[in-house]
Write a protein that holds these residues in place. Structure first.
Motif, PDB file in Angstrom:
ATOM      1  N   LYS A  12       0.822  -1.204   0.000  1.00 57.71           N
ATOM      2  CA  LYS A  12       0.000   0.000   0.000  1.00 57.71           C
ATOM      3  C   LYS A  12       0.861   1.261   0.000  1.00 57.71           C
ATOM      4  O   LYS A  12       0.484   2.278  -0.589  1.00 57.71           O
ATOM      5  CB  LYS A  12      -0.933  -0.012   1.207  1.00 57.71           C
ATOM      6  CG  LYS A  12      -1.996   1.033   1.151  1.00 57.71           C
ATOM      7  CD  LYS A  12      -3.086   0.750   2.150  1.00 57.71           C
ATOM      8  CE  LYS A  12      -4.217   1.707   1.918  1.00 57.71           C
ATOM      9  NZ  LYS A  12      -5.469   1.065   1.732  1.00 57.71           N
ATOM     10  N   ASP A  13       2.019   1.220   0.636  1.00 61.54           N
ATOM     11  CA  ASP A  13       2.892   2.390   0.694  1.00 61.54           C
ATOM     12  C   ASP A  13       3.417   2.774  -0.685  1.00 61.54           C
ATOM     13  O   ASP A  13       3.476   3.950  -1.034  1.00 61.54           O
ATOM     14  CB  ASP A  13       4.077   2.126   1.632  1.00 61.54           C
ATOM     15  CG  ASP A  13       3.612   1.826   3.043  1.00 61.54           C
ATOM     16  OD1 ASP A  13       2.520   2.299   3.412  1.00 61.54           O
ATOM     17  OD2 ASP A  13       4.345   1.118   3.758  1.00 61.54           O
ATOM     18  N   VAL A  14       3.804   1.792  -1.471  1.00 54.19           N
ATOM     19  CA  VAL A  14       4.431   2.056  -2.768  1.00 54.19           C
ATOM     20  C   VAL A  14       3.409   2.116  -3.900  1.00 54.19           C
ATOM     21  O   VAL A  14       3.411   3.045  -4.706  1.00 54.19           O
ATOM     22  CB  VAL A  14       5.498   0.980  -3.077  1.00 54.19           C
ATOM     23  CG1 VAL A  14       6.110   1.196  -4.438  1.00 54.19           C
ATOM     24  CG2 VAL A  14       6.558   0.968  -2.000  1.00 54.19           C
ATOM     25  N   ASP A  15       2.514   1.114  -3.971  1.00 51.86           N
ATOM     26  CA  ASP A  15       1.608   0.976  -5.105  1.00 51.86           C
ATOM     27  C   ASP A  15       0.180   1.435  -4.826  1.00 51.86           C
ATOM     28  O   ASP A  15      -0.621   1.518  -5.742  1.00 51.86           O
ATOM     29  CB  ASP A  15       1.581  -0.485  -5.560  1.00 51.86           C
ATOM     30  CG  ASP A  15       2.952  -0.978  -5.952  1.00 51.86           C
ATOM     31  OD1 ASP A  15       3.566  -0.342  -6.828  1.00 51.86           O
ATOM     32  OD2 ASP A  15       3.413  -1.986  -5.381  1.00 51.86           O
ATOM     33  N   GLY A  16      -0.167   1.666  -3.570  1.00 48.93           N
ATOM     34  CA  GLY A  16      -1.515   2.092  -3.232  1.00 48.93           C
ATOM     35  C   GLY A  16      -2.458   0.970  -2.855  1.00 48.93           C
ATOM     36  O   GLY A  16      -3.590   1.212  -2.454  1.00 48.93           O
TER      37      GLY A  16
END
Length: 132
Positions: A41-45
């Motif tokens: 979730k931090d990088v790709d959502g």
């Protein structure tokens, strides 16, 4: 928790339940799927795992990290499977073992793609030709 799994239908068979009743089951091949990428979730959502199915000519070899540099050479198909926020125990290059995701007695939603020939004649369904 993983919310999906990919495989290829091999055929049908039957098993016997405790009440001596025959239960029809579908046999699905889920071999040769490896984790090729972990999306967070931090990088790709969103949280997901990208799985790749190894081509048949490389199926006998053990997974190598160099395969990820040329994915189209070694993998025939890629599918993305949503997961919970917990990615513990999932690593790139790990075999996607279905026993980690599904326990005996779990209910699984299954869908498939058919040829869609319906109740056609032999000319359309099997490609036969007509008479002289």
């Amino acid at each position: 928790m993983v919310y999906g799994l990919w495989g290829k239908k091999i055929g049908m068979t039957q098993v016997f339940s405790e009440q001596n009743k025959v239960v029809p089951v579908t046999v699905i091949d889920v071999a040769n799927w490896y984790v090729t990428q972990i999306k967070t979730k931090d990088v790709d959502g969103y949280n997901a795992v990208k799985l790749g199915c190894v081509k048949n000519k490389y199926a006998e070899r053990s997974f190598e990290v160099t395969w990820l540099s040329e994915p189209r050479k070694y993998f025939s198909t890629f599918k993305e499977v949503p997961i919970d926020s917990e990615t513990a125990g999932v690593e790139v290059g790990q075999f996607a073992d279905p026993s980690h995701f599904i326990a005996q007695g779990d209910i699984v939603d299954v869908f498939g793609i058919t040829k869609g020939a319906g109740f056609q004649g032999v000319v359309k369904r099997h490609g036969f030709s007509g008479g002289k």
